[in-house]
Design a protein around this motif. Structure first.
Motif, PDB file in Angstrom:
ATOM      1  N   PRO A  97       0.830  -1.200   0.000  1.00 48.23           N
ATOM      2  CA  PRO A  97       0.000   0.000   0.000  1.00 48.23           C
ATOM      3  C   PRO A  97       0.864   1.249   0.000  1.00 48.23           C
ATOM      4  N   PRO A  98       0.302   2.386  -0.430  1.00 45.73           N
ATOM      5  CA  PRO A  98       1.082   3.628  -0.421  1.00 45.73           C
ATOM      6  C   PRO A  98       1.603   3.927   0.973  1.00 45.73           C
ATOM      7  N   PRO A  99       2.825   4.418   1.093  1.00 44.93           N
ATOM      8  CA  PRO A  99       3.386   4.695   2.423  1.00 44.93           C
ATOM      9  C   PRO A  99       2.691   5.875   3.080  1.00 44.93           C
ATOM     10  N   PRO A 100       2.651   5.910   4.408  1.00 44.61           N
ATOM     11  CA  PRO A 100       2.072   7.062   5.104  1.00 44.61           C
ATOM     12  C   PRO A 100       2.819   8.338   4.729  1.00 44.61           C
ATOM     13  N   SER A 101       2.057   9.417   4.538  1.00 40.89           N
ATOM     14  CA  SER A 101       2.647  10.697   4.179  1.00 40.89           C
ATOM     15  C   SER A 101       2.038  11.783   5.049  1.00 40.89           C
ATOM     16  N   ILE A 102       2.900  12.584   5.678  1.00 42.01           N
ATOM     17  CA  ILE A 102       2.435  13.646   6.559  1.00 42.01           C
ATOM     18  C   ILE A 102       2.982  14.971   6.070  1.00 42.01           C
ATOM     19  N   GLY A 103       2.094  15.837   5.602  1.00 44.99           N
ATOM     20  CA  GLY A 103       2.477  17.173   5.189  1.00 44.99           C
ATOM     21  C   GLY A 103       3.179  17.260   3.856  1.00 44.99           C
ATOM     22  N   CYS A 104       3.272  16.158   3.090  1.00 46.37           N
ATOM     23  CA  CYS A 104       4.017  16.152   1.827  1.00 46.37           C
ATOM     24  C   CYS A 104       3.084  16.252   0.630  1.00 46.37           C
ATOM     25  N   GLN A 105       3.504  16.991  -0.385  1.00 45.09           N
ATOM     26  CA  GLN A 105       2.759  17.042  -1.622  1.00 45.09           C
ATOM     27  C   GLN A 105       2.919  15.723  -2.365  1.00 45.09           C
ATOM     28  N   PRO A 106       1.938  15.331  -3.163  1.00 44.95           N
ATOM     29  CA  PRO A 106       1.988  14.037  -3.860  1.00 44.95           C
ATOM     30  C   PRO A 106       3.249  13.843  -4.691  1.00 44.95           C
ATOM     31  N   LEU A 126      10.021   2.480   0.431  1.00 46.38           N
ATOM     32  CA  LEU A 126       9.633   3.679   1.173  1.00 46.38           C
ATOM     33  C   LEU A 126       8.525   3.326   2.161  1.00 46.38           C
ATOM     34  N   VAL A 127       8.719   3.662   3.428  1.00 48.47           N
ATOM     35  CA  VAL A 127       7.725   3.336   4.444  1.00 48.47           C
ATOM     36  C   VAL A 127       7.106   4.579   5.076  1.00 48.47           C
ATOM     37  N   ASN A 128       7.738   5.750   4.885  1.00 50.88           N
ATOM     38  CA  ASN A 128       7.173   6.950   5.497  1.00 50.88           C
ATOM     39  C   ASN A 128       7.760   8.188   4.839  1.00 50.88           C
ATOM     40  N   ALA A 129       6.939   9.209   4.664  1.00 51.78           N
ATOM     41  CA  ALA A 129       7.381  10.500   4.149  1.00 51.78           C
ATOM     42  C   ALA A 129       6.825  11.581   5.077  1.00 51.78           C
ATOM     43  N   PHE A 130       7.709  12.420   5.604  1.00 53.58           N
ATOM     44  CA  PHE A 130       7.302  13.490   6.510  1.00 53.58           C
ATOM     45  C   PHE A 130       7.892  14.811   6.029  1.00 53.58           C
ATOM     46  N   CYS A 131       7.040  15.812   5.836  1.00 52.38           N
ATOM     47  CA  CYS A 131       7.478  17.132   5.380  1.00 52.38           C
ATOM     48  C   CYS A 131       7.201  18.146   6.482  1.00 52.38           C
ATOM     49  N   PRO A 132       8.254  18.629   7.152  1.00 52.15           N
ATOM     50  CA  PRO A 132       8.057  19.570   8.263  1.00 52.15           C
ATOM     51  C   PRO A 132       7.411  20.867   7.802  1.00 52.15           C
ATOM     52  N   GLY A 167       6.476  13.722  12.414  1.00 55.76           N
ATOM     53  CA  GLY A 167       5.100  13.278  12.242  1.00 55.76           C
ATOM     54  C   GLY A 167       4.052  14.292  12.654  1.00 55.76           C
ATOM     55  N   SER A 168       4.486  15.458  13.152  1.00 54.60           N
ATOM     56  CA  SER A 168       3.537  16.473  13.590  1.00 54.60           C
ATOM     57  C   SER A 168       3.402  17.551  12.527  1.00 54.60           C
ATOM     58  N   LYS A 169       2.184  18.067  12.357  1.00 52.79           N
ATOM     59  CA  LYS A 169       1.946  19.162  11.432  1.00 52.79           C
ATOM     60  C   LYS A 169       2.147  20.518  12.091  1.00 52.79           C
ATOM     61  N   ALA A 170       2.450  20.529  13.373  1.00 46.45           N
ATOM     62  CA  ALA A 170       2.656  21.783  14.097  1.00 46.45           C
ATOM     63  C   ALA A 170       3.939  22.460  13.633  1.00 46.45           C
TER      64      ALA A 170
END
Length: 431
Positions: free
Chosen positions: A26-35, A51-57, A92-95
């Motif tokens: 399945p698609p990896p979890p993505s937090i705050g990242c553009q496609p 790829l298992v995770n993408a996080f964009c601060p 992992g936080s959007k703050a």
């Protein structure tokens, strides 16, 4: 002969262990990242990592940041260094990360671009420095002052580090317990008012306790010229929890330095290839050196809608060394990776997994491609295992997890985490 047989056996075993390609998941979890960032993060070639995770601060899309995120040992927080601030946030936080004022004159130790900050072993605080500078120009008004920053608290001063050679002008933290490499009296020309540094000195210090443990004169550059700054450096703690460092001076002399002993010049002669980027192996016997391989051509400023002149679009491919592994004691080259750069490329510092089996190396732009890539290679013989796109970021660092089964490409715009999908077989014993 026995060594050659062992290396061949290890390489064959490693190839067998990573031959299986994981099934699509399945698609990896993505937090705050553009496609597009997640799409580009997919592995370029088949291989054992996915790829298992993408996080964009949030809040880091700024030219004021000067470093890639520094991830805490527990993987929960990150630190980004800027020209006059630090950003501390939660993975992992959007703050929006909190901001800590910490103006500095230089990025770090000597000419190296590693910011002088490090997480403590327990991930509860950051060790670093701050400096009084002129607001308009950035020239130093005083030496560096060590500080400690709790994850959720305000910076607190640590004891000052002093030496007769002069003020504290550079720090490289090694490990997370407080040990560091330091330089005293090396950058007087960047103070206002300027001052001379007649006895530039390198040191090993305990930054938390404010103790200078060992000092040595700065080695002289080639041909007996006056002492100069360290061009690049890497350092680790050995099994006795003492510092082992490898550094190169501006001019090409390479030195190893074991805590408690004087620096020793090594026979390394990897050639003059621009700024040095290298990584010590975990056993401290070899070093992986990356080379600046880029196409040649004209760089032209471009304004408005007017097309660039034809000569601005031309690139002359350049072929040569991309990276090689060297024996520090003998100066012997063990293996090398060659390639061809078809466009302008930038080389980043490589890294080696804690178990010493894998390495990550930045590769130049290939034929028909418009992106630089990252190659996962075997440390046993340098053969390529898998390839990944270089992410969109102002800067990034390559980092393996503690168990060597995961790695991440940590950039100011995205932190991309990859993990080994297949269980690896054990390599043969060296006995």
């Amino acid at each position: 002969m026995n060594r050659m047989i062992l290396i061949a056996a290890m390489a064959a075993s490693l190839k067998t262990a990573v031959a299986a390609t994981p099934a699509p998941g399945p698609p990896p979890p993505s937090i705050g990242c553009q496609p597009r960032i997640v799409d580009q993060a997919a592995p370029v070639t088949d291989g054992p990592y996915r790829l298992v995770n993408a996080f964009c601060p949030s809040g880091l899309n700024s030219s004021y940041t000067i470093s890639a995120p520094l991830i805490s040992p527990d993987g929960r927080h990150f630190l980004v260094s800027g020209y006059d601030s630090l950003w501390i946030g939660e993975i992992g936080s959007k703050a929006v990360p909190r901001v800590i004022p910490s103006r500095m004159t230089f990025d770090g130790f000597g000419y190296s671009k590693v910011p002088p900050f490090a997480w403590t072993d327990d991930s509860k605080a950051i060790l670093g420095v701050r400096q009084d500078t002129m607001r308009s120009s950035g020239f130093a008004l005083s030496p560096l002052s060590p500080i400690e920053i709790p994850v959720g608290g305000k910076p607190r001063p640590l004891p000052l580090l002093k030496d007769v050679a002069g003020g504290l002008d550079g720090v490289l933290w090694v490990g997370g317990g407080g040990l560091a490499l330091a330089e005293f009296g090396t950058k007087g020309g960047y103070y206002r008012p300027e001052h001379d540094d007649p006895t530039p000195t390198l040191a090993i210090v305990d930054g938390r306790k404010g103790k200078v443990l060992q000092t040595v004169p700065m080695p002289r550059s080639n041909n007996g010229k006056p002492a100069t700054l360290v061009r690049a450096i890497d350092a680790r703690l050995d099994r006795q929890r003492k510092i082992f460092a490898l550094f190169v001076l501006d001019g090409g002399r390479w030195f190893e330095w074991q805590q408690g002993k004087p620096p020793r010049e090594t026979p390394l002669q990897p050639g003059l290839t621009g700024d040095r980027k290298f990584a010590l192996s975990p056993h401290l016997k070899t070093v992986l050196i990356a080379h600046d391989l880029s196409a040649s051509g004209m760089i032209c400023e471009h304004y408005g809608s007017a097309p660039r002149r034809p000569e601005c679009e031309k690139r002359t491919p350049q072929s040569g060394a991309v990276a090689d592994l060297w024996d520090i004691e003998t100066g012997r080259r063990l293996w090398g990776i060659t390639g061809t750069a078809y466009n302008f490329s930038k080389t980043y510092r490589p890294t080696i997994s804690p178990d010493g089996r894998y390495a990550l190396v930045s590769m130049p732009t290939g034929k028909g491609s418009y992106r630089e890539t990252i190659a996962l290679v075997s440390v046993a013989d340098g053969h390529e295992i898998q390839r990944f796109n270089k992410p969109e970021s102002y800067d990034f660092v390559l980092r393996f997890g503690r168990d060597s089964r995961s790695f991440s490409i940590d950039g100011s715009l995205a932190v991309l985490t990859y993990r080994l999908a297949e269980k690896r077989r054990s390599l043969p014993s060296s006995k």
